[in-house]
Write an enzyme that holds these catalytic residues in place. Structure first.
Site, PDB file in Angstrom:
ATOM      1  CG  ASP A 394      -1.818   1.160   1.322  1.00  0.00           C
ATOM      2  OD1 ASP A 394      -2.317   1.585   0.274  1.00  0.00           O
ATOM      3  OD2 ASP A 394      -2.028   1.670   2.434  1.00  0.00           O
ATOM      4  CB  THR A 396      -1.999   6.437   2.150  1.00  0.00           C
ATOM      5  OG1 THR A 396      -2.127   7.045   0.873  1.00  0.00           O
ATOM      6  CG2 THR A 396      -2.256   7.455   3.239  1.00  0.00           C
ATOM      7  CD  GLU A 498      -7.432  23.449   0.839  1.00  0.00           C
ATOM      8  OE1 GLU A 498      -8.194  23.230   1.785  1.00  0.00           O
ATOM      9  OE2 GLU A 498      -7.669  24.275  -0.047  1.00  0.00           O
ATOM     10  CG  PHE A 539      -9.783  20.594  -6.272  1.00  0.00           C
ATOM     11  CD1 PHE A 539      -8.615  20.813  -6.991  1.00  0.00           C
ATOM     12  CD2 PHE A 539     -10.155  19.281  -6.008  1.00  0.00           C
ATOM     13  CE1 PHE A 539      -7.850  19.757  -7.431  1.00  0.00           C
ATOM     14  CE2 PHE A 539      -9.389  18.221  -6.441  1.00  0.00           C
ATOM     15  CZ  PHE A 539      -8.238  18.464  -7.157  1.00  0.00           C
ATOM     16  CE  LYS A 562      -5.239  25.940  -2.581  1.00  0.00           C
ATOM     17  NZ  LYS A 562      -4.896  25.842  -1.147  1.00  0.00           N
ATOM     18  NE  ARG A 596       1.111  15.680  -2.468  1.00  0.00           N
ATOM     19  CZ  ARG A 596       0.208  14.696  -2.517  1.00  0.00           C
ATOM     20  NH1 ARG A 596       0.609  13.452  -2.659  1.00  0.00           N
ATOM     21  NH2 ARG A 596      -1.077  14.938  -2.410  1.00  0.00           N
ATOM     22  CG  ASP A 813      -1.481   1.857   6.699  1.00  0.00           C
ATOM     23  OD1 ASP A 813      -1.839   1.581   5.536  1.00  0.00           O
ATOM     24  OD2 ASP A 813      -1.565   2.987   7.191  1.00  0.00           O
ATOM     25  CG  ASP A 817      -3.759  -1.860   2.885  1.00  0.00           C
ATOM     26  OD1 ASP A 817      -3.988  -1.606   1.689  1.00  0.00           O
ATOM     27  OD2 ASP A 817      -3.334  -1.021   3.701  1.00  0.00           O
TER      28      ASP A 817
END
Length: 1214
Positions: A394, A396, A498, A539, A562, A596, A813, A817
């Site tokens: 995985d 994240t 953010e 967004f 942005k 990023r 985690d 998963d």
């Protein structure tokens, strides 16, 4: 009491449910079936079920049959205890281990099932255990409380009936998510009487494992209301920033989506276990063959020689040669039973248990910050860790910490973030690099760190472009601010990106302080300023940008935007062309480091134009048809002719050591596939950051087809570019038939990467395309699958298991998963801040991804090496022992007489020969852990099964055959027609038996000498085991052959005086020496020739290691320190923004705030914001936690707090 709620979970099943337990108890399942259960046994089922499982093992069943045969006196020449003792020991040891493992599972289940929750029963809230909660109950949850079951949200303390939840247990993400109740139930509030009287019927889908979808309807008052996932709170979530909420239980216990995703626990077996079953069947066949040969020998001997012995051995009535041969067959089945070694299983379990303890005791896999050691949750899979070929990970929470840090930026053509020395050379940033002093800003976050002093100086000098840059970051967002006490700010962001940007603006003097639906209050360099919020252009994944329109205190209208640089560049004013070129160079540099990026721009608006635009915007937002398209057109219209300010670069912080770990595993020829639910841009950037994707690769292919044919065409086109031969080898559909066949490994003409998104993967996993996908993916060095569901993760793992003869490992985690972890041969759980669901389903667990290289390259490789050596030499000593019986049969008239004493047969495997080989299996190391990392290629033989296979087993059998011939015929020739020094005959049966069994023990000492040729890690324990086993043999032998025991039990100890009579002859010791040399000589010769002619990789590495060790005086060099990796990329942007659509509408809804923050001071004398206790910043900048919680720290029980935010307010003067 009436029953207000009725739930239909499917078309055919209907259950009346509600707050009246008496009315519905008959329709509910028993409490036991509602419990979460991971255990296998209880007090009543343990003994029968465990024995049933144990006797499914072929060897155990065989010895049970053997015990029955030994009770028949006509065919048994051995006492029953020779089989009962080993069998009982095996069963008891295995049962004790299984009971211990299951007891731990019971404790874990009890902790979950006994959690308390408030349930509405008989119009009162009562505290109930989780396991007593029923479907149809209405329960109350409070802030920071775990969700008990899958709930339909009824009402909450928040306006608009919103609740904020953290789904770390479900998807590993700590971002807060919003759920909203229906207005018809939200009006009930926390009035218990209204909730009890509410009457309705819920019709919903049956239990399933889809975390992202729910379908149902609520019927009440003659109206039907649709229910979707936004109205549901699933078990495994945690309530955040919400004082209380009420929910209706729709699914509980094993029916919840969390438990449905866990799948069914399967019994995992190693490849060596599967090979052992095949070998045991072969041994059975070989045993039957030997017994048949000896039975035929008995038949011929009885016909030709037996008549000579009838005078003193008269045959029984009716027992001819044929019947005698039949009985002899079963007698030899008993005598030769040691060829099927029951003690092997006890020894294997001990070795696995010992190697599991090594993992748990390894201090280098202990994570002190969380007080989390490594844990071997399954003790039967250790050696499989040394054979891993594919790792599925995985992203994240596994590769990353889900912590975003503001690292660099570009403002008005100047790059900030790098550190230079006095000569102008760039300096690598480390933890010891001097940080920027933010003491000028009393509202700065002390956890935030930055190293480039030039940016702070630019802010202090009030450069207009720099101030506009940070003003944009402080205004253009949807973050919520909480200020419990004056100056102590906490930000709650829907995305960590953010939060990191707003925190950066805060530290550089532009502090976002509070907001209302139509205003934003910030502190600019110590001065309080309030901006009127006129519009939020939200967004989404198509726009890839967000904008806000604000009016400054001076009355100026401005649009701040942005987004992705490619999107922003298309909307810039032509006057920005030169600045755009310089910023592009900076963006390429940032993207090259895996950061990023976002581009920032602004635009001043004319008052008349904006008034007209706002009118048209209101009209478009109220139309019923094509609303989204009309709004998008208006957004496009106003977001033009922008002026570029610069760009930001955020690091999605990797866990420590992730790039080095992936590089080490790649050198060990382990292929790593990342299966993530994140978007493609995010996954690609992390792939480059963690060294999974590299610029040195020839190409990184992206598969993004939207149909079955498109995906198949893209996969085959990719395969052609990877390797023409591989593409030509793609078989047409149906050629392989329905049965799966193993796909051979192929090699590409270079290093490649493959990225495939979720909808394309769905087609790639369909029958007829899956083999194309697998072949193409296996040709690539790295594979990244984006936007995958938990089910797809498991399907990818199963695909590799089905078509590749390789061992797989899955690491994750979160609860998403679990299916992948259970599907793989080895499942590893990361025990971190994202919950424990993955850990509970895993075979091994630890706190950091970097520990995986130590688990595989050190513990896994050592376990596999030790197990293979143990099996080879265990079979050798047992076969040697058994074959002597076979040769002796030709000299005893095939009478099934044993060549050894019965007590020696019983104790041979349990006492005399177990410890030397066991000691080798627990302590052997070919090289130590440091050199294992220096030479990761040592891991490759395990992947290829080079240390133990069918061929190695048959070589071991041939070696045993040679040794048994030496063991039998050398002593036989030595004692034949020999006399003692006093002239008495020395060739009696008991003396020959004692000499032969003494040689057996000595040959096992020779086995240790053979092991010494390969072992590089002799310890005091190994030496003690060898010497102690010899001493134990002689001590037991002289004790059992003593006069005292014979007088006490003459039928059991009939070798009286044999020890002292046989072993006091010099010829006996000469025979022992000669036999040992003859057994050892071919082994030494073969070992020498293999070293010279066909050395293994271990043979090549060990001399090099020993030489370096001597040169370093036994101190291995520290692993080389790797500098921060930089890469240049042709990719323009590393843009990846984890924001989600919809928060702009929520911010401007007008009723989402609770109350204003503490009255801010207009001067710069506000209190300093305080950091969470115990937080230690790591890396280049402190991390931003979207949940406002401390990261990587052991958190005690969370106190229930009332966060003062998101409440309707009426600020005076607004």
């Amino acid at each position: 009491d009436t029953v207000p709620f009725r739930i239909k979970a499917s078309v055919t099943v209907e259950a009346v449910l509600g707050n009246s337990r008496a009315a519905v108890s008959a329709q509910h399942p028993s409490p036991a079936s509602r419990q979460s259960r991971t255990s296998k046994y209880n007090l009543l089922t343990f003994l029968p079920l465990n024995l049933f499982e144990q006797f499914q093992r072929i060897a155990n069943a065989y010895f049970l049959v053997l015990l029955v045969l030994q009770l028949i006196p006509q065919i048994s020449s051995l006492s029953w205890f020779t089989t009962v003792v080993p069998l009982v020991l095996v069963l008891l040891f295995t049962a004790a281990k299984d009971a211990s493992d299951d007891l731990n599972r019971h404790r874990s289940d009890n902790r979950v099932n006994n959690r308390r929750v408030q349930v509405l029963i008989d119009r009162k809230l009562r505290s109930e255990k989780w396991m007593d909660v029923q479907v149809g109950d209405i329960i109350k949850l409070e802030n920071n409380q775990f969700v008990t079951a899958d709930l339909l949200l009824l009402s909450s303390s928040e306006p608009l009936n919103l609740v904020y939840i953290e789904t770390a247990e479900l998807d590993g993400e700590t971002n807060l998510k919003v759920r909203q109740a229906l207005p018809v139930t939200g009006d009930l509030g926390d009035d218990v009487e209204k909730l009890a009287d509410f009457n309705g019927e819920v019709r919903c889908e049956p239990p399933n494992n889809r975390l992202d979808r729910f379908t149902g309807t609520l019927s009440c008052g003659g109206q039907k209301y649709p229910l979707d996932n936004e109205k549901m709170i699933l078990r495994g979530c945690t309530l955040r920033n919400t004082e209380w909420c009420f929910g209706l239980v729709l699914f509980g216990g094993p029916d919840t989506k969390l438990m449905q995703n866990c799948g069914k626990s399967t019994f995992k077996r190693t490849s060596i276990d599967r090979l052992m079953n095949v070998l045991v069947l072969c041994i059975f066949g070989f045993l039957a063959f030997m017994c048949a040969v000896l039975a035929l020998g008995n038949l011929f001997w009885e016909r030709n020689k037996g008549s000579s012995f009838t005078a003193f051995l008269p045959p029984l009535d009716g027992n001819g040669p044929g019947f005698s041969a039949f009985l002899t067959f079963w007698s030899y089945v008993i005598i030769l039973n040691t060829v099927v070694p029951i003690s092997l299983y006890v020894s294997v379990e001990l070795i696995r248990l010992g190697n599991s303890f090594y993992i748990e005791w390894d201090r280098k896999m202990y994570y002190a910050r969380n007080d989390t050691p490594a844990e071997a949750r399954t003790t039967t899979l250790n050696e499989e860790l040394g054979q891993i070929k594919y790792v599925f990970s995985d992203k994240t929470g596994t590769l990353t910490q889900n912590i975003m840090t503001f690292n660099k930026c570009s403002i008005n053509g100047k790059s900030y973030g790098d550190v230079y020395d006095y000569t102008g050379q760039r300096v690598e940033v480390t933890e010891h690099t001097e940080t920027v002093d933010f003491s000028f800003n009393r509202l700065a976050d002390p956890r935030f760190t930055f190293h480039d002093h030039a940016l702070v100086e630019a802010v202090k000098q009030e450069q207009p472009e720099v101030q506009a840059f940070f003003r944009l970051l402080a205004l253009c967002h949807t973050v919520m601010a909480e200020e419990k006490t004056e100056g102590e700010l906490f930000y709650q962001a829907q995305s960590p990106d953010e939060g990191a940007l707003v925190t950066a603006a805060r530290n550089f003097g532009f502090v976002f302080r509070s907001r209302t639906p139509d205003s934003i209050s910030i502190v600019e360099m110590g001065q309080q300023r309030r901006y009127e919020l006129l519009a939020i252009l939200d967004f989404n994944n198509v726009r890839k940008r967000m904008s806000v329109i604000v009016r400054s205190p001076e009355g100026k209208l401005c649009l701040y935007c942005k987004g992705a640089d490619t999107i922003i560049y298309e909307r810039l004013d032509p006057s920005c062309s030169k600045l755009m070129d310089v910023t592009t160079e900076h963006l390429n540099e940032f993207a090259g480091e895996g950061l990023r990026t976002l581009a920032l721009a602004y635009k001043h608006l004319d008052e008349d134009y904006f008034r007209d635009w706002r009118r048209r915007h209101h009209e478009a937002s109220t139309v019923l048809e094509d609303r989204e398209d009309q709004l998008d057109q208006l957004y496009e219209e106003v977001e033009t002719d922008l002026l570029l300010l610069g760009a930001t670069a955020i690091e999605d912080k990797l866990q420590d050591g992730v790039p080095q770990t992936i590089e080490q595993l790649s050198k060990a020829d382990i292929k790593i596939w990342v299966l993530t639910g994140d978007k493609q841009e995010t996954a690609e950037n992390i792939g480059y950051s963690c060294n999974l994707l590299r610029e040195e690769m020839k190409e990184v292919f992206v598969v993004s087809g939207n149909s079955l044919d498109d995906v198949r065409r893209e996969l085959r086109s990719t395969a052609m570019r990877l390797d023409t031969a591989a593409a030509d080898s793609l078989l047409p559909d149906g050629v392989l038939g329905k049965d799966a066949t193993v796909m051979a490994d192929e090699t590409a003409n270079g290093e490649y990467g493959l990225v495939i998104n979720g909808h394309s993967l769905a087609y790639a996993l369909e029958r007829g395309v899956e083999r194309d996908f697998l072949r193409t993916a296996c040709l690539c060095r790295a594979v990244i699958c984006c936007r995958v569901t938990p089910l797809q993760k498991a399907q990818v793992v199963e695909l590799v298991k089905t078509y590749k003869r390789a061992v797989t490992l899955a690491i994750g985690d979160g609860a998403n998963d679990v299916s992948m972890i259970r599907a793989a041969h080895i499942g590893v759980g990361i025990s971190g801040q994202e919950g424990m669901q993955a850990v509970l389903s895993s075979d091994f667990s630890f706190a950091q991804f970097r520990f995986l290289q130590r688990l595989l390259l050190v513990h896994g490789r050592w376990s596999y090496l030790r197990m293979c050596k143990f099996l080879r030499y265990f079979f050798y000593k047992n076969f040697t022992f058994t074959f002597v019986h076979f040769w002796f049969a030709f000299f005893c008239g095939f009478s099934a007489q044993t060549v050894y004493d019965e007590w020696f047969i019983t104790l041979y495997n349990l006492v005399y020969t177990a410890l030397p080989v066991l000691g080798m299996s627990l302590f052997d190391q070919d090289v130590n852990d440091a050199w294992s990392f220096q030479h990761p290629q040592l891991y490759v033989p395990g992947q290829l099964n080079l240390y133990f296979s069918k061929a190695a087993f048959f070589r071991c059998a041939l070696h045993s055959c040679y040794s048994s011939l030496v063991l039998f015929f050398v002593p036989y020739a030595a004692v034949l027609d020999s006399v003692r020094h006093d002239g008495k005959d020395a060739a009696d049966y008991q003396s020959f038996a004692l000499l032969t069994q003494t040689l057996c023990v000595y040959v096992c000492v020779c086995v240790c000498v053979q092991l010494g040729l390969e072992m590089a890690f002799w310890t005091a324990v190994n030496t003690f085991f060898v010497v102690g086993s010899l001493a134990m043999y002689f001590a037991v032998t002289f004790t059992m052959y003593s006069d005292g025991l014979f007088l006490a039990l003459p039928s059991a100890f009939h070798f009286i005086g044999t020890g002292r009579n046989a072993l006091n002859q010099p010829g006996a010791w000469l025979t022992i020496l000669l036999t040992s040399i003859l057994c050892l000589l071919p082994v030494v010769t073969l070992r020498f020739l293999s070293l010279q002619l066909r050395p293994t990789i271990n043979d090549k590495v060990r001399p090099e290691v020993m030489l370096k060790v001597r040169q370093a005086k036994a101190t291995p060099p520290p692993p080389p320190r790797r500098a921060r990796m930089r890469r240049t990329s042709s990719r323009r942007s590393g843009y990846a923004f984890s924001h989600a659509q919809g928060y702009g509408d929520l911010v401007t809804s007008g009723r989402f705030l609770r109350r204003p923050a503490a009255t801010p001071r207009t001067s710069g004398s506000a209190l300093v914001g305080r950091a969470t206790a115990g937080f230690s910043p790591m890396g280049r900048s402190a991390g931003y936690s979207p949940a406002g919680r401390q990261h990587n720290a052991k958190v005690p029980d969370v106190q229930v707090t009332s966060l003062q935010m998101y409440r309707t307010m009426a600020e005076p003067g607004l």
